[in-house]
Write a protein that holds these residues in place. Structure first.
Motif, PDB file in Angstrom:
ATOM      1  N   LEU A  78      -4.946   6.079 -13.635  1.00  0.00           N
ATOM      2  CA  LEU A  78      -4.529   4.687 -14.209  1.00  0.00           C
ATOM      3  C   LEU A  78      -5.214   3.585 -13.531  1.00  0.00           C
ATOM      4  CD1 LEU A  78      -0.670   4.977 -14.724  1.00  0.00           C
ATOM      5  CD2 LEU A  78      -2.477   5.259 -16.423  1.00  0.00           C
ATOM      6  N   GLY A  79      -5.650   3.828 -12.176  1.00  0.00           N
ATOM      7  CA  GLY A  79      -6.120   2.441 -11.808  1.00  0.00           C
ATOM      8  C   GLY A  79      -7.018   2.810 -10.444  1.00  0.00           C
ATOM      9  N   GLU A  80      -7.631   1.897 -10.077  1.00  0.00           N
ATOM     10  CA  GLU A  80      -8.627   1.677  -8.976  1.00  0.00           C
ATOM     11  C   GLU A  80      -8.156   0.465  -7.903  1.00  0.00           C
ATOM     12  OE1 GLU A  80     -12.760   1.743  -9.628  1.00  0.00           O
ATOM     13  OE2 GLU A  80     -12.806   3.811 -10.293  1.00  0.00           O
ATOM     14  N   LEU A  81      -7.685   0.852  -6.572  1.00  0.00           N
ATOM     15  CA  LEU A  81      -7.538  -0.164  -5.945  1.00  0.00           C
ATOM     16  C   LEU A  81      -8.834  -0.284  -4.695  1.00  0.00           C
ATOM     17  CD1 LEU A  81      -3.834   0.845  -4.844  1.00  0.00           C
ATOM     18  CD2 LEU A  81      -4.682  -0.960  -6.168  1.00  0.00           C
ATOM     19  N   ARG A  82      -9.377  -1.695  -4.562  1.00  0.00           N
ATOM     20  CA  ARG A  82     -10.414  -1.973  -3.903  1.00  0.00           C
ATOM     21  C   ARG A  82      -9.774  -2.700  -2.533  1.00  0.00           C
ATOM     22  NH1 ARG A  82     -14.135  -3.544  -9.160  1.00  0.00           N
ATOM     23  NH2 ARG A  82     -14.328  -1.568  -9.771  1.00  0.00           N
ATOM     24  N   PHE A  83      -9.871  -2.328  -1.488  1.00  0.00           N
ATOM     25  CA  PHE A  83      -9.276  -3.036  -0.395  1.00  0.00           C
ATOM     26  C   PHE A  83     -10.495  -3.453   0.581  1.00  0.00           C
ATOM     27  CE2 PHE A  83      -5.846  -0.007  -1.269  1.00  0.00           C
ATOM     28  CZ  PHE A  83      -4.918  -0.890  -1.942  1.00  0.00           C
ATOM     29  N   CYS A  88     -10.173  -1.821   9.519  1.00  0.00           N
ATOM     30  CA  CYS A  88     -10.566  -0.690   9.280  1.00  0.00           C
ATOM     31  C   CYS A  88     -11.545  -0.603   7.818  1.00  0.00           C
ATOM     32  CB  CYS A  88      -9.225   0.259   8.782  1.00  0.00           C
ATOM     33  SG  CYS A  88      -8.505  -0.084   7.236  1.00  0.00           S
ATOM     34  N   PRO A  89     -12.267   0.328   7.682  1.00  0.00           N
ATOM     35  CA  PRO A  89     -13.140   0.539   6.806  1.00  0.00           C
ATOM     36  C   PRO A  89     -12.852   0.141   5.530  1.00  0.00           C
ATOM     37  CG  PRO A  89     -13.568   2.381   8.138  1.00  0.00           C
ATOM     38  CD  PRO A  89     -12.482   1.584   8.640  1.00  0.00           C
ATOM     39  N   ASP A  90     -13.409  -0.746   4.520  1.00  0.00           N
ATOM     40  CA  ASP A  90     -13.211  -1.074   3.046  1.00  0.00           C
ATOM     41  C   ASP A  90     -12.753   0.439   2.474  1.00  0.00           C
ATOM     42  OD1 ASP A  90     -13.760  -3.544   3.737  1.00  0.00           O
ATOM     43  OD2 ASP A  90     -15.212  -3.613   2.506  1.00  0.00           O
ATOM     44  N   TRP A 127       3.263  -1.464   1.561  1.00  0.00           N
ATOM     45  CA  TRP A 127       2.091  -2.289   1.750  1.00  0.00           C
ATOM     46  C   TRP A 127       2.108  -3.600   0.888  1.00  0.00           C
ATOM     47  CZ3 TRP A 127      -1.788  -2.183   5.200  1.00  0.00           C
ATOM     48  CH2 TRP A 127      -1.826  -0.744   6.161  1.00  0.00           C
ATOM     49  N   GLU A 128       1.927  -4.777   1.438  1.00  0.00           N
ATOM     50  CA  GLU A 128       2.227  -6.051   0.637  1.00  0.00           C
ATOM     51  C   GLU A 128       1.726  -6.067  -0.622  1.00  0.00           C
ATOM     52  OE1 GLU A 128       0.934 -10.610   1.155  1.00  0.00           O
ATOM     53  OE2 GLU A 128       1.344  -9.380   2.899  1.00  0.00           O
ATOM     54  N   ASP A 129       0.457  -5.330  -1.083  1.00  0.00           N
ATOM     55  CA  ASP A 129      -0.218  -5.272  -2.318  1.00  0.00           C
ATOM     56  C   ASP A 129       0.640  -4.545  -3.288  1.00  0.00           C
ATOM     57  OD1 ASP A 129      -1.553  -2.997  -0.518  1.00  0.00           O
ATOM     58  OD2 ASP A 129      -1.957  -2.373  -2.533  1.00  0.00           O
ATOM     59  N   ASP A 130       1.492  -3.634  -3.141  1.00  0.00           N
ATOM     60  CA  ASP A 130       2.160  -2.446  -3.847  1.00  0.00           C
ATOM     61  C   ASP A 130       2.993  -3.205  -5.024  1.00  0.00           C
ATOM     62  OD1 ASP A 130       0.923  -0.915  -2.032  1.00  0.00           O
ATOM     63  OD2 ASP A 130       2.853   0.359  -1.853  1.00  0.00           O
ATOM     64  N   ARG A 131       3.489  -4.298  -4.668  1.00  0.00           N
ATOM     65  CA  ARG A 131       4.445  -4.907  -5.501  1.00  0.00           C
ATOM     66  C   ARG A 131       3.576  -5.525  -6.765  1.00  0.00           C
ATOM     67  NH1 ARG A 131       7.950  -7.519  -3.055  1.00  0.00           N
ATOM     68  NH2 ARG A 131       7.643  -6.961  -0.844  1.00  0.00           N
ATOM     69  N   HIS A 132       2.255  -5.763  -6.583  1.00  0.00           N
ATOM     70  CA  HIS A 132       1.351  -6.270  -7.694  1.00  0.00           C
ATOM     71  C   HIS A 132       0.880  -5.243  -8.569  1.00  0.00           C
ATOM     72  CE1 HIS A 132       1.556 -10.021  -5.571  1.00  0.00           C
ATOM     73  NE2 HIS A 132       1.133  -9.317  -4.520  1.00  0.00           N
ATOM     74  N   TRP A 133       0.631  -4.028  -8.213  1.00  0.00           N
ATOM     75  CA  TRP A 133       0.302  -3.315  -9.137  1.00  0.00           C
ATOM     76  C   TRP A 133       1.083  -1.787  -9.428  1.00  0.00           C
ATOM     77  CZ3 TRP A 133      -0.052   1.574  -6.906  1.00  0.00           C
ATOM     78  CH2 TRP A 133      -0.010   1.535  -5.456  1.00  0.00           C
ATOM     79  N   LEU A 134       1.966  -1.446  -8.531  1.00  0.00           N
ATOM     80  CA  LEU A 134       2.923  -0.253  -8.793  1.00  0.00           C
ATOM     81  C   LEU A 134       3.716  -0.452 -10.325  1.00  0.00           C
ATOM     82  CD1 LEU A 134       3.633   2.605  -8.068  1.00  0.00           C
ATOM     83  CD2 LEU A 134       5.373   1.476  -6.536  1.00  0.00           C
ATOM     84  N   LYS A 141      -0.038   1.345 -17.483  1.00  0.00           N
ATOM     85  CA  LYS A 141      -1.172   0.652 -17.766  1.00  0.00           C
ATOM     86  C   LYS A 141      -2.258   0.705 -16.827  1.00  0.00           C
ATOM     87  CE  LYS A 141       1.364  -3.346 -19.936  1.00  0.00           C
ATOM     88  NZ  LYS A 141       1.307  -4.711 -19.821  1.00  0.00           N
ATOM     89  N   THR A 142      -3.604   0.556 -17.237  1.00  0.00           N
ATOM     90  CA  THR A 142      -4.599   0.890 -16.455  1.00  0.00           C
ATOM     91  C   THR A 142      -4.832  -0.224 -15.969  1.00  0.00           C
ATOM     92  OG1 THR A 142      -6.217   0.384 -18.397  1.00  0.00           O
ATOM     93  CG2 THR A 142      -5.911   2.631 -17.849  1.00  0.00           C
ATOM     94  N   PHE A 143      -5.623  -0.184 -14.828  1.00  0.00           N
ATOM     95  CA  PHE A 143      -5.966  -1.546 -13.887  1.00  0.00           C
ATOM     96  C   PHE A 143      -6.962  -1.227 -12.537  1.00  0.00           C
ATOM     97  CE2 PHE A 143      -2.664   0.951 -11.572  1.00  0.00           C
ATOM     98  CZ  PHE A 143      -3.269   0.767 -10.362  1.00  0.00           C
ATOM     99  N   ILE A 144      -7.471  -2.432 -12.204  1.00  0.00           N
ATOM    100  CA  ILE A 144      -8.130  -2.547 -10.772  1.00  0.00           C
ATOM    101  C   ILE A 144      -7.755  -3.498 -10.290  1.00  0.00           C
ATOM    102  CG2 ILE A 144     -10.434  -3.229  -9.957  1.00  0.00           C
ATOM    103  CD1 ILE A 144     -11.873  -1.769 -12.273  1.00  0.00           C
ATOM    104  N   GLY A 145      -7.174  -3.302  -8.997  1.00  0.00           N
ATOM    105  CA  GLY A 145      -6.661  -4.198  -8.268  1.00  0.00           C
ATOM    106  C   GLY A 145      -7.801  -4.560  -7.074  1.00  0.00           C
ATOM    107  N   ASN A 146      -8.169  -5.651  -6.529  1.00  0.00           N
ATOM    108  CA  ASN A 146      -8.918  -6.198  -5.796  1.00  0.00           C
ATOM    109  C   ASN A 146      -8.335  -6.785  -4.728  1.00  0.00           C
ATOM    110  OD1 ASN A 146     -11.590  -4.925  -7.022  1.00  0.00           O
ATOM    111  ND2 ASN A 146     -11.451  -7.050  -8.067  1.00  0.00           N
ATOM    112  N   PHE A 147      -8.321  -6.430  -3.363  1.00  0.00           N
ATOM    113  CA  PHE A 147      -7.473  -7.089  -2.364  1.00  0.00           C
ATOM    114  C   PHE A 147      -8.086  -7.440  -1.083  1.00  0.00           C
ATOM    115  CE2 PHE A 147      -4.493  -4.935  -5.129  1.00  0.00           C
ATOM    116  CZ  PHE A 147      -3.478  -5.807  -5.240  1.00  0.00           C
TER     117      PHE A 147
END
Length: 165
Positions: A78-83, A88-90, A127-134, A141-147
């Protein structure tokens, strides 16, 4: 929070490739409390690093088997998360959802399983980002999240939805 990203996400590449799996069944989601490694003590879905020569799909199945002793059936990406991380490494993380599995969710050296009602997800322990994409995973829904992270704090975020893989 920063208003603009200092990163050109069109050419960004993750140094670490990873996966996450969310089994959603009967109004509940199968989460884990991570026992070691990045995010130890936090709640998340099972998953982990993609090994050399392994596809993201193979990795998410293997990681779910290793962490919970269950095999997800028919996982759908469903998605890709880019951190972009400060300490730590991206990370490029492929996010999957499954509606069924075989086996019994079992505690291992890596994780404690936790079935959670969809309206009781403990975002305060994630993690703080989870509430935005989970919620997008739950909706299918499909998504890309950049953080962009500084430590465990999100400095900038962007969510793109309704993508075709």
């Amino acid at each position: 929070m920063m208003s603009e990203s200092p990163i050109d996400w069109t050419i960004w590449q993750g140094e670490m490739l990873a996966t996450l799996m969310f089994v959603i069944k009967d109004g509940q989601i199968l989460l884990i409390e991570k026992k070691r490694g990045l995010g130890a003590g936090k709640i998340n879905g099972p998953g982990g690093k993609i090994e050399p020569g392994e596809t993201a799909l193979e990795a998410v199945i293997r990681e779910t088997q290793e962490e919970l002793l269950v095999t997800p059936h028919d996982p759908v990406k469903l998605g890709e998360l880019r951190f972009s991380m400060s300490d730590c490494p991206d990370i490029l993380c492929h996010v999957y959802r499954s509606e069924d599995f075989s086996g019994t969710p079992t505690e291992t050296d890596e994780a404690v399983p936790a079935w959670t009602a969809l309206d009781e997800i403990p975002y305060h322990r994630m993690w703080e980002d989870d509430r935005h994409w989970l919620p997008l995973v739950i909706e299918g829904k499909t998504f890309i999240g950049n953080f962009i992270f500084e430590g465990e704090r999100v400095l900038w975020k962007e969510i793109l939805t309704d993508l075709v893989w």
